[in-house]
Design a protein around this motif. Structure first.
Motif, PDB file in Angstrom:
ATOM      1  N   ASN A 292       1.832  11.243   3.124  1.00  0.00           N
ATOM      2  CA  ASN A 292       0.650  10.420   3.309  1.00  0.00           C
ATOM      3  C   ASN A 292       0.993   9.073   3.936  1.00  0.00           C
ATOM      4  O   ASN A 292       0.182   8.490   4.637  1.00  0.00           O
ATOM      5  N   ARG A 293       2.184   8.606   3.691  1.00  0.00           N
ATOM      6  CA  ARG A 293       2.629   7.364   4.326  1.00  0.00           C
ATOM      7  C   ARG A 293       2.672   7.552   5.846  1.00  0.00           C
ATOM      8  O   ARG A 293       2.251   6.674   6.592  1.00  0.00           O
ATOM      9  N   VAL A 294       3.145   8.712   6.292  1.00  0.00           N
ATOM     10  CA  VAL A 294       3.186   9.010   7.729  1.00  0.00           C
ATOM     11  C   VAL A 294       1.768   9.014   8.303  1.00  0.00           C
ATOM     12  O   VAL A 294       1.534   8.484   9.396  1.00  0.00           O
ATOM     13  N   ILE A 295       0.816   9.582   7.571  1.00  0.00           N
ATOM     14  CA  ILE A 295      -0.584   9.603   8.026  1.00  0.00           C
ATOM     15  C   ILE A 295      -1.095   8.177   8.213  1.00  0.00           C
ATOM     16  O   ILE A 295      -1.688   7.840   9.240  1.00  0.00           O
ATOM     17  N   ALA A 296      -0.851   7.321   7.221  1.00  0.00           N
ATOM     18  CA  ALA A 296      -1.313   5.932   7.293  1.00  0.00           C
ATOM     19  C   ALA A 296      -0.612   5.175   8.419  1.00  0.00           C
ATOM     20  O   ALA A 296      -1.256   4.458   9.195  1.00  0.00           O
TER      21      ALA A 296
ATOM     22  N   ALA B  32      -0.718   5.898 -12.974  1.00  0.00           N
ATOM     23  CA  ALA B  32      -0.196   7.252 -12.721  1.00  0.00           C
ATOM     24  C   ALA B  32      -1.275   8.275 -12.373  1.00  0.00           C
ATOM     25  O   ALA B  32      -0.971   9.460 -12.240  1.00  0.00           O
ATOM     26  N   GLN B  33      -2.526   7.874 -12.210  1.00  0.00           N
ATOM     27  CA  GLN B  33      -3.570   8.802 -11.776  1.00  0.00           C
ATOM     28  C   GLN B  33      -3.430   9.062 -10.281  1.00  0.00           C
ATOM     29  O   GLN B  33      -3.208   8.137  -9.500  1.00  0.00           O
ATOM     30  N   VAL B  34      -3.561  10.318  -9.905  1.00  0.00           N
ATOM     31  CA  VAL B  34      -3.528  10.696  -8.493  1.00  0.00           C
ATOM     32  C   VAL B  34      -4.959  10.677  -7.980  1.00  0.00           C
ATOM     33  O   VAL B  34      -5.847  11.289  -8.566  1.00  0.00           O
ATOM     34  N   ARG B  35      -5.194   9.942  -6.903  1.00  0.00           N
ATOM     35  CA  ARG B  35      -6.543   9.768  -6.365  1.00  0.00           C
ATOM     36  C   ARG B  35      -6.539  10.002  -4.860  1.00  0.00           C
ATOM     37  O   ARG B  35      -5.540   9.802  -4.181  1.00  0.00           O
ATOM     38  N   TRP B  36      -7.701  10.426  -4.322  1.00  0.00           N
ATOM     39  CA  TRP B  36      -7.924  10.581  -2.886  1.00  0.00           C
ATOM     40  C   TRP B  36      -8.659   9.351  -2.373  1.00  0.00           C
ATOM     41  O   TRP B  36      -9.606   8.887  -3.012  1.00  0.00           O
ATOM     42  N   TYR B  37      -8.247   8.867  -1.199  1.00  0.00           N
ATOM     43  CA  TYR B  37      -8.881   7.692  -0.614  1.00  0.00           C
ATOM     44  C   TYR B  37      -9.205   7.928   0.859  1.00  0.00           C
ATOM     45  O   TYR B  37      -8.364   8.409   1.626  1.00  0.00           O
ATOM     46  N   ASP B  38     -10.436   7.580   1.240  1.00  0.00           N
ATOM     47  CA  ASP B  38     -10.813   7.492   2.652  1.00  0.00           C
ATOM     48  C   ASP B  38     -10.533   6.061   3.079  1.00  0.00           C
ATOM     49  O   ASP B  38     -10.885   5.119   2.363  1.00  0.00           O
TER      50      ASP B  38
ATOM     51  N   LEU C  50       0.829  -1.203   0.000  1.00  0.00           N
ATOM     52  CA  LEU C  50       0.000   0.000   0.000  1.00  0.00           C
ATOM     53  C   LEU C  50       0.865   1.255   0.000  1.00  0.00           C
ATOM     54  O   LEU C  50       0.604   2.214  -0.714  1.00  0.00           O
ATOM     55  N   TYR C  51       1.926   1.227   0.779  1.00  0.00           N
ATOM     56  CA  TYR C  51       2.803   2.395   0.906  1.00  0.00           C
ATOM     57  C   TYR C  51       3.520   2.745  -0.395  1.00  0.00           C
ATOM     58  O   TYR C  51       3.965   3.873  -0.569  1.00  0.00           O
TER      59      TYR C  51
ATOM     60  N   GLN D  45      -9.694   3.216  13.250  1.00  0.00           N
ATOM     61  CA  GLN D  45      -9.222   4.550  12.886  1.00  0.00           C
ATOM     62  C   GLN D  45      -9.683   4.887  11.474  1.00  0.00           C
ATOM     63  O   GLN D  45      -9.928   4.004  10.659  1.00  0.00           O
ATOM     64  N   LYS D  46      -9.780   6.195  11.207  1.00  0.00           N
ATOM     65  CA  LYS D  46     -10.105   6.689   9.869  1.00  0.00           C
ATOM     66  C   LYS D  46      -9.021   7.678   9.468  1.00  0.00           C
ATOM     67  O   LYS D  46      -8.525   8.431  10.299  1.00  0.00           O
ATOM     68  N   TYR D  47      -8.674   7.659   8.182  1.00  0.00           N
ATOM     69  CA  TYR D  47      -7.727   8.643   7.671  1.00  0.00           C
ATOM     70  C   TYR D  47      -7.924   8.788   6.169  1.00  0.00           C
ATOM     71  O   TYR D  47      -8.515   7.935   5.522  1.00  0.00           O
ATOM     72  N   GLN D  48      -7.427   9.901   5.634  1.00  0.00           N
ATOM     73  CA  GLN D  48      -7.556  10.166   4.205  1.00  0.00           C
ATOM     74  C   GLN D  48      -6.162  10.402   3.641  1.00  0.00           C
ATOM     75  O   GLN D  48      -5.352  11.109   4.238  1.00  0.00           O
ATOM     76  N   VAL D  49      -5.888   9.802   2.484  1.00  0.00           N
ATOM     77  CA  VAL D  49      -4.589   9.960   1.844  1.00  0.00           C
ATOM     78  C   VAL D  49      -4.751  10.186   0.350  1.00  0.00           C
ATOM     79  O   VAL D  49      -5.781   9.876  -0.235  1.00  0.00           O
ATOM     80  N   VAL D  50      -3.694  10.713  -0.237  1.00  0.00           N
ATOM     81  CA  VAL D  50      -3.582  10.838  -1.682  1.00  0.00           C
ATOM     82  C   VAL D  50      -2.604   9.760  -2.119  1.00  0.00           C
ATOM     83  O   VAL D  50      -1.555   9.579  -1.508  1.00  0.00           O
ATOM     84  N   ALA D  51      -2.957   9.045  -3.166  1.00  0.00           N
ATOM     85  CA  ALA D  51      -2.075   7.992  -3.679  1.00  0.00           C
ATOM     86  C   ALA D  51      -2.060   8.049  -5.201  1.00  0.00           C
ATOM     87  O   ALA D  51      -3.011   8.505  -5.829  1.00  0.00           O
ATOM     88  N   THR D  52      -0.970   7.578  -5.760  1.00  0.00           N
ATOM     89  CA  THR D  52      -0.847   7.504  -7.204  1.00  0.00           C
ATOM     90  C   THR D  52      -1.063   6.063  -7.626  1.00  0.00           C
ATOM     91  O   THR D  52      -0.352   5.168  -7.177  1.00  0.00           O
ATOM     92  N   ARG D  53      -2.073   5.853  -8.472  1.00  0.00           N
ATOM     93  CA  ARG D  53      -2.390   4.503  -8.934  1.00  0.00           C
ATOM     94  C   ARG D  53      -1.313   4.003  -9.897  1.00  0.00           C
ATOM     95  O   ARG D  53      -0.469   4.765 -10.366  1.00  0.00           O
ATOM     96  N   ALA D  54      -1.376   2.728 -10.204  1.00  0.00           N
ATOM     97  CA  ALA D  54      -0.413   2.121 -11.124  1.00  0.00           C
ATOM     98  C   ALA D  54      -0.447   2.782 -12.498  1.00  0.00           C
ATOM     99  O   ALA D  54       0.564   2.824 -13.194  1.00  0.00           O
TER     100      ALA D  54
END
Length: 103
Positions: free
Chosen positions: A16-20, A45-51, A8-9, A34-43
């Motif tokens: 965002n890794r620190v948040i997770a 290359a799209q940047v997406r927000w995840y709850d 996942l990292y 726990q709940k948290y929100q991060v931004v990640a780059t998909r395979a």
């Protein structure tokens, strides 16, 4: 298939890794979900927000596993950003208009 064997990292920025990691550490320390929100780059290359919602799976008192339920909230986040930009535009318009306006 592009994500099989990845962690996942691998898809997160360092911030965002620190948040997770913080949310997971808090969950294991407290036993509370726990709940948290991060931004990640998909395979692709799209940047997406995840709850993310994380929790422990127990068998009696023993921890068997942890589960992470992830929801892509990118479209919702984009709508929020558009709404904020629109609000700022209208606030500026009303605040700087020399003629009184009522809606």
């Amino acid at each position: 298939e592009a994500v099989v064997g990845s962690r996942l990292y691998d898809f997160m920025t360092p911030e965002n890794r620190v948040i997770a990691e913080t949310a997971l550490a808090k969950m294991f320390a407290s036993g509370e979900p726990q709940k948290y929100q991060v931004v990640a780059t998909r395979a692709d290359a799209q940047v997406r927000w995840y709850d993310n919602h994380v929790g422990l799976l127990r068998q009696g008192a023993a921890i068997e596993n942890a589960i992470i339920v992830t929801t892509d909230v990118t479209e919702h986040k984009q709508m929020e950003d558009s709404l904020q930009a629109s609000e700022q535009s209208f606030r500026y318009l009303f605040a700087h208009n020399p003629h009184p306006m009522w809606v």
